[in-house]
Scaffold this motif. Structure first.
Motif, PDB file in Angstrom:
ATOM      1  N   ASP A  81       0.866  -1.178   0.000  1.00  0.00           N
ATOM      2  CA  ASP A  81       0.000   0.000   0.000  1.00  0.00           C
ATOM      3  C   ASP A  81       0.903   1.229   0.000  1.00  0.00           C
ATOM      4  OD1 ASP A  81      -1.864   1.910   0.215  1.00  0.00           O
ATOM      5  OD2 ASP A  81      -2.607   1.343   2.198  1.00  0.00           O
ATOM      6  N   PHE A  82       1.095   1.818  -1.192  1.00  0.00           N
ATOM      7  CA  PHE A  82       1.994   2.962  -1.312  1.00  0.00           C
ATOM      8  C   PHE A  82       1.415   4.235  -0.696  1.00  0.00           C
ATOM      9  CE2 PHE A  82       3.991   0.435  -4.708  1.00  0.00           C
ATOM     10  CZ  PHE A  82       5.316   0.630  -4.387  1.00  0.00           C
ATOM     11  N   GLN A  83       0.107   4.283  -0.464  1.00  0.00           N
ATOM     12  CA  GLN A  83      -0.489   5.518   0.058  1.00  0.00           C
ATOM     13  C   GLN A  83       0.066   5.860   1.438  1.00  0.00           C
ATOM     14  OE1 GLN A  83      -4.672   4.451  -0.530  1.00  0.00           O
ATOM     15  NE2 GLN A  83      -4.818   6.095  -2.019  1.00  0.00           N
ATOM     16  N   SER A  84       0.236   4.833   2.288  1.00  0.00           N
ATOM     17  CA  SER A  84       0.792   5.085   3.624  1.00  0.00           C
ATOM     18  C   SER A  84       2.260   5.474   3.542  1.00  0.00           C
ATOM     19  CB  SER A  84       0.629   3.837   4.493  1.00  0.00           C
ATOM     20  OG  SER A  84       1.288   2.736   3.889  1.00  0.00           O
ATOM     21  N   LEU A  85       2.937   5.038   2.449  1.00  0.00           N
ATOM     22  CA  LEU A  85       4.360   5.372   2.291  1.00  0.00           C
ATOM     23  C   LEU A  85       4.532   6.770   1.693  1.00  0.00           C
ATOM     24  CD1 LEU A  85       5.582   1.959   0.791  1.00  0.00           C
ATOM     25  CD2 LEU A  85       5.816   2.711   3.154  1.00  0.00           C
ATOM     26  N   THR A  86       3.722   7.088   0.661  1.00  0.00           N
ATOM     27  CA  THR A  86       3.902   8.371  -0.018  1.00  0.00           C
ATOM     28  C   THR A  86       3.452   9.552   0.843  1.00  0.00           C
ATOM     29  OG1 THR A  86       1.751   8.050  -1.087  1.00  0.00           O
ATOM     30  CG2 THR A  86       3.690   7.353  -2.320  1.00  0.00           C
ATOM     31  N   GLU A  87       2.586   9.290   1.838  1.00  0.00           N
ATOM     32  CA  GLU A  87       2.163  10.384   2.722  1.00  0.00           C
ATOM     33  C   GLU A  87       3.341  10.938   3.514  1.00  0.00           C
ATOM     34  OE1 GLU A  87      -0.898   8.743   5.073  1.00  0.00           O
ATOM     35  OE2 GLU A  87      -2.438   8.865   3.505  1.00  0.00           O
ATOM     36  N   ALA A  88       4.347  10.081   3.802  1.00  0.00           N
ATOM     37  CA  ALA A  88       5.523  10.521   4.551  1.00  0.00           C
ATOM     38  C   ALA A  88       6.466  11.362   3.693  1.00  0.00           C
ATOM     39  CB  ALA A  88       6.272   9.310   5.112  1.00  0.00           C
ATOM     40  N   GLY A  89       6.304  11.309   2.367  1.00  0.00           N
ATOM     41  CA  GLY A  89       7.168  12.084   1.481  1.00  0.00           C
ATOM     42  C   GLY A  89       8.451  11.364   1.141  1.00  0.00           C
ATOM     43  N   LEU A  90       9.061  10.695   2.149  1.00  0.00           N
ATOM     44  CA  LEU A  90      10.303   9.944   1.956  1.00  0.00           C
ATOM     45  C   LEU A  90      10.123   8.581   2.614  1.00  0.00           C
ATOM     46  CD1 LEU A  90      13.301   9.819   1.037  1.00  0.00           C
ATOM     47  CD2 LEU A  90      13.903  10.761   3.271  1.00  0.00           C
ATOM     48  N   PHE A  91      10.343   7.514   1.863  1.00  0.00           N
ATOM     49  CA  PHE A  91      10.223   6.176   2.439  1.00  0.00           C
ATOM     50  C   PHE A  91      11.307   5.289   1.827  1.00  0.00           C
ATOM     51  CE2 PHE A  91       7.700   6.014  -1.402  1.00  0.00           C
ATOM     52  CZ  PHE A  91       8.014   4.782  -1.953  1.00  0.00           C
ATOM     53  N   GLY A  92      11.526   4.146   2.447  1.00  0.00           N
ATOM     54  CA  GLY A  92      12.586   3.250   1.998  1.00  0.00           C
ATOM     55  C   GLY A  92      12.104   1.815   1.905  1.00  0.00           C
ATOM     56  N   ILE A  93      12.842   1.023   1.131  1.00  0.00           N
ATOM     57  CA  ILE A  93      12.625  -0.423   1.037  1.00  0.00           C
ATOM     58  C   ILE A  93      13.972  -1.070   1.341  1.00  0.00           C
ATOM     59  CG2 ILE A  93      11.995  -2.349  -0.457  1.00  0.00           C
ATOM     60  CD1 ILE A  93      10.177  -0.491  -1.978  1.00  0.00           C
ATOM     61  N   PHE A  94      14.035  -1.831   2.447  1.00  0.00           N
ATOM     62  CA  PHE A  94      15.291  -2.388   2.921  1.00  0.00           C
ATOM     63  C   PHE A  94      15.197  -3.910   2.980  1.00  0.00           C
ATOM     64  CE2 PHE A  94      15.037   1.895   4.635  1.00  0.00           C
ATOM     65  CZ  PHE A  94      16.284   2.407   4.303  1.00  0.00           C
ATOM     66  N   PHE A 134      21.142  12.334   2.203  1.00  0.00           N
ATOM     67  CA  PHE A 134      19.895  12.167   2.933  1.00  0.00           C
ATOM     68  C   PHE A 134      19.235  13.523   3.209  1.00  0.00           C
ATOM     69  CE2 PHE A 134      17.511  11.805   6.921  1.00  0.00           C
ATOM     70  CZ  PHE A 134      16.611  10.814   6.557  1.00  0.00           C
ATOM     71  N   GLU A 135      20.070  14.511   3.576  1.00  0.00           N
ATOM     72  CA  GLU A 135      19.533  15.858   3.825  1.00  0.00           C
ATOM     73  C   GLU A 135      18.890  16.409   2.541  1.00  0.00           C
ATOM     74  OE1 GLU A 135      21.173  20.327   4.980  1.00  0.00           O
ATOM     75  OE2 GLU A 135      22.510  18.599   5.096  1.00  0.00           O
ATOM     76  N   THR A 136      19.530  16.135   1.386  1.00  0.00           N
ATOM     77  CA  THR A 136      18.967  16.576   0.097  1.00  0.00           C
ATOM     78  C   THR A 136      17.606  15.934  -0.155  1.00  0.00           C
ATOM     79  OG1 THR A 136      21.180  16.849  -0.822  1.00  0.00           O
ATOM     80  CG2 THR A 136      19.353  16.642  -2.396  1.00  0.00           C
ATOM     81  N   LEU A 137      17.521  14.629   0.125  1.00  0.00           N
ATOM     82  CA  LEU A 137      16.263  13.928  -0.102  1.00  0.00           C
ATOM     83  C   LEU A 137      15.181  14.417   0.856  1.00  0.00           C
ATOM     84  CD1 LEU A 137      17.590  10.273  -0.650  1.00  0.00           C
ATOM     85  CD2 LEU A 137      16.924  11.944  -2.366  1.00  0.00           C
ATOM     86  N   MET A 138      15.560  14.735   2.091  1.00  0.00           N
ATOM     87  CA  MET A 138      14.586  15.235   3.061  1.00  0.00           C
ATOM     88  C   MET A 138      14.021  16.579   2.609  1.00  0.00           C
ATOM     89  SD  MET A 138      13.974  13.137   5.528  1.00  0.00           S
ATOM     90  CE  MET A 138      13.307  14.197   6.808  1.00  0.00           C
ATOM     91  N   ASN A 139      14.864  17.413   2.001  1.00  0.00           N
ATOM     92  CA  ASN A 139      14.406  18.738   1.545  1.00  0.00           C
ATOM     93  C   ASN A 139      13.395  18.628   0.395  1.00  0.00           C
ATOM     94  OD1 ASN A 139      15.943  20.213   3.378  1.00  0.00           O
ATOM     95  ND2 ASN A 139      17.739  20.222   2.035  1.00  0.00           N
ATOM     96  N   LEU A 140      13.406  17.482  -0.297  1.00  0.00           N
ATOM     97  CA  LEU A 140      12.472  17.314  -1.401  1.00  0.00           C
ATOM     98  C   LEU A 140      11.025  17.280  -0.928  1.00  0.00           C
ATOM     99  CD1 LEU A 140      14.306  14.615  -3.564  1.00  0.00           C
ATOM    100  CD2 LEU A 140      14.054  17.042  -4.067  1.00  0.00           C
ATOM    101  N   GLN A 141      10.824  16.877   0.336  1.00  0.00           N
ATOM    102  CA  GLN A 141       9.459  16.865   0.871  1.00  0.00           C
ATOM    103  C   GLN A 141       8.852  18.264   0.837  1.00  0.00           C
ATOM    104  OE1 GLN A 141       8.877  14.242   4.465  1.00  0.00           O
ATOM    105  NE2 GLN A 141      11.089  14.304   4.439  1.00  0.00           N
ATOM    106  N   LYS A 142       9.687  19.279   1.103  1.00  0.00           N
ATOM    107  CA  LYS A 142       9.202  20.663   1.094  1.00  0.00           C
ATOM    108  C   LYS A 142       8.818  21.104  -0.322  1.00  0.00           C
ATOM    109  CE  LYS A 142      12.410  21.629   4.894  1.00  0.00           C
ATOM    110  NZ  LYS A 142      13.593  22.397   5.310  1.00  0.00           N
TER     111      LYS A 142
END
Length: 1012
Positions: A21-34, A967-975
């Motif tokens: 369910d990508f909806q719960s993942l995309t709401e966070a803006g940044l998610f991972g698959i490990f 990681f900081e760059t990716l976090m800024n993408l949420q904005k």
């Protein structure tokens, strides 16, 4: 594109149905698959690509894609992917393929269906073209939305043509490719121009002078025509009267000739009239009587022949009936004894079955005896295997007590690995600081040669430049004064009495001023000014060199401070890491002791694995022996049951015997009894079949015989009736001959043989008589009309020649007038058409020149490449915003004159080098920056509110600090309203990402997805 949901089943390592369910993942803006290596992380991206495009990065169609993608334990693969496209519409893509049940390696072609969410339900689409829905080809989809493992550097390494084609597709640059349109316009214009030029070649002789000449010629011909026409009318009137008289004379002569011919035929016509009347009377009376006579004679002949044929059939049928009755009387006794013979046949069948059962019972007894021996052997072997398993299990339990806990070893091992890594990072950071210090000192040494004060050098240079400018200004003023003086001296030398002064206009010049020669002084001042300009240029160049060195020094000092801060952070991390060591079994300062204990534990674990493997093998052997024992026991039980069933069947069959006895046949063989049964069965069958066939034949012949007798009787009656009718017809013919006064029937037949068409002949006779009377009256009228006129042939001939000559003259002149008039009309029309064509030609020639300019402009897609280069430079500028931050302003990306990517290295005096010289980590950074910039441009071009970006791996090439920057760059993408997903096995990222999926691979169930 924004993913909503993904369902997997039977794909790669995904055996069971798994749902994301990508909806719960995309709401966070940044998610991972490990997950660990090989767990199935990248398979998620491959499933999305395959669902949308039917393409994957790892496999192509030649690799038996569907077979290799399908899980080896599955017979069905299914992918279902829901997403929102750039138009904010929701779609679903499904692909399903199955394994051939008869051939394991044959996997059928996938069945693909696309749906759109409308009116609260999924509506199937008529196509499965994902490019229409997403707006990207597969190649550009994996460059801008989902970047597969190992493909990050692809964009920067693309050739110029491929990169232009990519930009052309993503940004719809084909709208700037106007080469085909211009070429088509040019071709059409050239074709029209050629047609016009070809048409104009036919108008070369059409002009106003030619039209005027034709009009003058027409006037002369019209005057000539009027004179000739007047003479022609007078001659025509005389000729018409004389010709009319001639025609009437000739007509009288022809009619007299025709009348003589008719008079000669009159006797013949009278005879024909009489002959026709006789034929008509005879035909009406005798034709019906003769026709009836012929009809009766023909029918009686046919009936007599048929009677003879039917008598022959009657005789044959009577003979066949007698033969059948004789055969029935012979076979009747055998048929009456048939029931008893069939009872014997049934008893023989039962006895044959009893003999077979007896033989099978003997075979079953032998197999039962052998099976009992085999069961005893299997039971003994089973006991030996059980004892061996118990001994191996005891050995494994003893080793288990000596083995250290795996989780403990893993935790401690990770701690020592992290410590080693931190120490290496610490040493590398010290080396970096040393290099930065050396660079800073080197720059300081360069500054010493300039002998300046870095704090005040700008004011010093400014003061010096202002002094030189002031001196230059003073010299320029002095130069201007001397140039005026030089000009006045020139005027003074040119003054003469009686000539006007060029300044005041006076004619007298009493006191002429005298000036010294200032040329040498002017030359000297000019040299001084030029020298000052050279000094100013040198000062400016020196100033720029110092500025450049100071800028470099500032950059390196900032980098040095940044590296020192990083070193302090690393030291803090090392201290924190030491505090986290809380295992009393090991020494934090003695990694060798830990390594030795871990190796011992590994050795024990290996021995345990070997023992477990042996136990597993022995257990399988034991299971196999148990299965064999069960199989043998079941077989023995089946043998005993079959033996009892067959003995019971023999007793049942013996009780069912009705005529024969079992004792008489039990000593016989199966072949002997089978032969007796076959003979008896064949005999009974033949007797019954023959009897039934003879009875059937008797029943069929009896009615046939009676019918044939009736047919012969009817034929005899009909013949008698026909003979009476013939006698009556002969009486009627004799009476008619007498009444018409004929002696015999031959006279009648001679008349009828003529076959005269009465009506047609009477019409001919009537027409002759009318023609005869009409011609006679016409001759009388013409003779009365011409009795007062005479005709002269020579006079008529001369007048006729005169008329024809005059008529030819009129025709000749008239044709000339018509021809000239037509030619004038043609020339005037052609002249107007020529004027229109010339006007069109001028317009087309002007348009051709404009199209030639446009062809050169758009030739070879040059305009598209130019627009593409603009988009690329904008893309490069956007990528540099993040690339500078990731590299701490050490590197920059730019495009060279060939539109290829280059790197500006600020650590090496800002010199350029190829992107291929970047390290793996640096290549990842620049590729990530470009990919993000490209995705942003795609988002902006599509005017979508948000967009999705997925990265597979790449972080393993980065050090700890670089990972933090990325990681900081990716976090800024949420904005920036961006959704970013990453796939990685780097544990540091797992702890920082707010929501993620963990992929775990189970040996039995395959890959399993867990939300953490």
């Amino acid at each position: 594109m924004i993913p909503i949901q993904l369902t997997l089943e039977g794909i790669y390592s995904y055996q069971e149905r798994q749902k994301i369910d990508f909806q719960s993942l995309t709401e966070a803006g940044l998610f991972g698959i490990f997950g660990s290596v090989g767990s199935g992380k990248s398979s998620i991206l491959e499933a999305i690509s395959f669902a949308l495009y039917g393409e994957t990065e790892r496999l192509n169609a030649r690799d038996k894609r569907t077979y290799n993608m399908m899980n080896l334990k599955s017979n069905r693969s299914y992918i279902e992917f829901d997403f929102i496209n750039y138009e904010n519409k929701k779609y679903r893509a499904t692909r399903e393929f199955r394994r051939n049940s008869k051939n394991f390696e044959d996997v059928k072609t996938p069945n693909v269906v696309f749906y759109e969410w409308k009116n609260e339900s999924w509506i199937p689409l008529e196509h499965s073209n994902s490019e229409k829905l997403i707006g990207l080809s597969y190649a550009n989809f994996k460059r801008t939305i989902i970047i597969p493992q190992g493909q990050f550097k692809e964009f920067i390494e693309l050739g110029a043509t491929e990169r232009t084609n990519m930009m052309k597709e993503i940004f719809s640059l084909q709208r700037f490719d106007l080469q085909q349109n211009v070429s088509a316009l040019n071709l059409r214009n050239r074709s029209e121009l050629d047609q016009l030029e070809g048409q104009l070649k036919g108008f070369e002789e059409v002009n106003e002078e030619q039209i005027s000449a034709q009009k003058e010629y027409l006037k002369a011909e019209q005057l000539k025509f009027n004179e000739i026409q007047k003479v022609f009318k007078e001659t025509e009137e005389k000729y018409s009267k004389l010709k009319s008289l001639k025609d009437e004379v000739e007509l009288l002569q022809r009619k007299k000739t025709d009348f003589e011919k008719l008079t000669e035929r009159r006797t013949e016509i009278d005879a024909l009239d009489k002959k026709t009347e006789i034929y008509d009377r005879v035909s009406r009376i005798f034709t019906p009587l003769l026709s009836e006579k012929n009809k009766l004679e023909t029918e009686i002949s046919d009936q007599k022949k048929n009677k003879e044929y039917q008598l022959n059939i009657l005789q044959e049928t009577e003979i066949q009936f007698e033969n059948t009755k004789n055969k029935l009387s012979v076979i009747q006794p055998r048929y009456e004894a048939l029931n008893e013979s069939k009872l014997q046949e049934q008893d023989l069948s039962l006895i044959l079955q009893m003999l077979k059962f007896s033989e099978e019972i003997d075979i079953l007894k032998d197999r039962t005896e052998k099976g009992s021996k085999k069961v005893k052997e299997v039971e003994a072997n089973q006991k030996l295997i059980q004892q061996k398993i118990e001994e191996l299990s005891k050995s494994a339990e003893l080793l288990k007590l000596k083995k250290l806990d795996s989780a403990l070893l893993l935790s401690v091992g990770n701690w020592f690995s992290e410590k080693k890594k931190l120490n290496e990072v610490f040493q590398n950071q010290i080396e970096k600081i040393g290099l930065k210090k050396a660079e800073t000192e080197k720059i300081s040494e360069e500054l010493k040669s300039f002998k300046i004060n870095p704090e005040t050098f700008r004011n010093d240079f400014k003061t010096h430049a202002e002094a030189l400018e002031k001196e230059k200004k003073s010299l320029s003023e002095k130069k201007n004064h001397l140039e005026v003086q030089q000009k006045l001296a020139h005027f003074a030398n040119e003054l003469h009495d009686g000539e006007s002064c060029p300044l005041c206009g006076a004619l007298e010049h009493p006191n002429i001023v005298e000036f010294d020669d200032v040329n040498s002084e002017l030359n000297e001042i000019q040299k001084q000014i030029e020298q000052i300009e050279i000094q100013k240029e040198n000062i400016q160049k020196r100033f720029l060199d110092i500025e450049k060195i100071l800028d470099r020094k500032k950059i390196f000092e900032e980098q040095l401070n940044s590296e020192k801060e990083s070193l302090q952070q690393i030291q803090n991390t090392i201290e924190e890491h030491h505090k986290s060591f809380n295992w009393e079994e090991f020494n934090a300062e003695n990694p060798n002791d830990f390594e030795e204990k871990r190796q011992q534990s590994f050795s024990i674990e290996k021995q345990m694995d070997e023992l477990n493997l042996q136990i597993s093998l022995e257990q399988k052997n034991l299971d196999k022996e148990r299965e064999n024992l069960d199989s043998y026991n079941k077989a023995l039980e089946k043998f005993r049951l079959d033996e009892a069933k067959k003995e019971e069947q023999i007793k049942t069959n013996e009780g069912n015997l009705k005529v024969l006895t079992w004792i008489d046949y039990r000593k016989k063989t199966i072949a002997e009894v089978g032969e007796i049964l076959s003979q008896r069965s064949q005999s009974n069958y033949e007797t019954e079949q023959n009897y039934q066939q003879l009875v059937k034949e008797e029943k069929e012949i009896t009615p046939k015989l009676a019918e044939q007798k009736t047919v012969v009787s009817q034929l005899e009656k009909r013949i008698s009736e026909l003979e009476k009718n013939i006698a009556g017809n002969q009486d009627l013919i004799g009476k008619a001959l007498s009444e018409q006064f004929f002696n015999s029937l031959d006279e009648i037949q001679q008349i009828l043989i003529q076959e005269i068409n009465v009506q047609e002949t009477r019409n001919i006779i009537q027409h002759f008589r009318i023609q005869f009377e009409t011609l006679k009256n016409s001759i009388l009228e013409l003779e009365m009309k011409l009795k007062d006129f005479s005709f002269n042939e020579e006079e008529f001939s001369a007048l006729e020649n005169q008329f024809k000559a005059s008529e030819n003259d009129v025709k000749t002149v008239n044709n000339s007038v018509i021809k000239i008039t037509t030619e004038i009309e043609r020339l005037e029309k052609e002249f107007k058409k020529k004027e229109g064509l010339l006007k069109d030609l001028a317009q087309l020639q002007k348009r051709s020149e404009n199209l030639k300019i446009m062809t050169n402009l758009f030739k070879g897609a040059g305009f598209v490449q130019y627009v593409s280069s603009i988009y690329l430079r904008q893309l490069c500028d956007h990528a540099n915003v993040r690339f500078h931050r990731m590299t701490r302003n050490q590197l920059s990306l730019q495009l060279n004159e060939n539109n290829d990517f280059e790197i500006i290295d600020y650590l090496n005096e800002g010199k350029c080098r190829s992107v291929k010289t970047l390290s793996g980590g640096q290549a990842f950074q620049v590729s990530l920056s470009l990919a993000l910039a490209l995705a942003e441009s795609v988002q902006s071009n599509a005017q979508s509110e948000s967009n999705f970006f997925f990265i597979d791996e790449g972080f393993g090439t980065q050090d700890l600090e670089s990972v933090n920057v990325v990681f900081e760059t990716l976090m800024n993408l949420q904005k920036e309203n961006r959704v970013v997903g990453i796939i990685s096995h780097v544990e540091e990222l797992k702890e920082k990402i707010p929501v993620s999926l963990n992929i775990r691979k189970d040996e039995e169930r395959g890959s399993l997805i867990e939300l953490i």
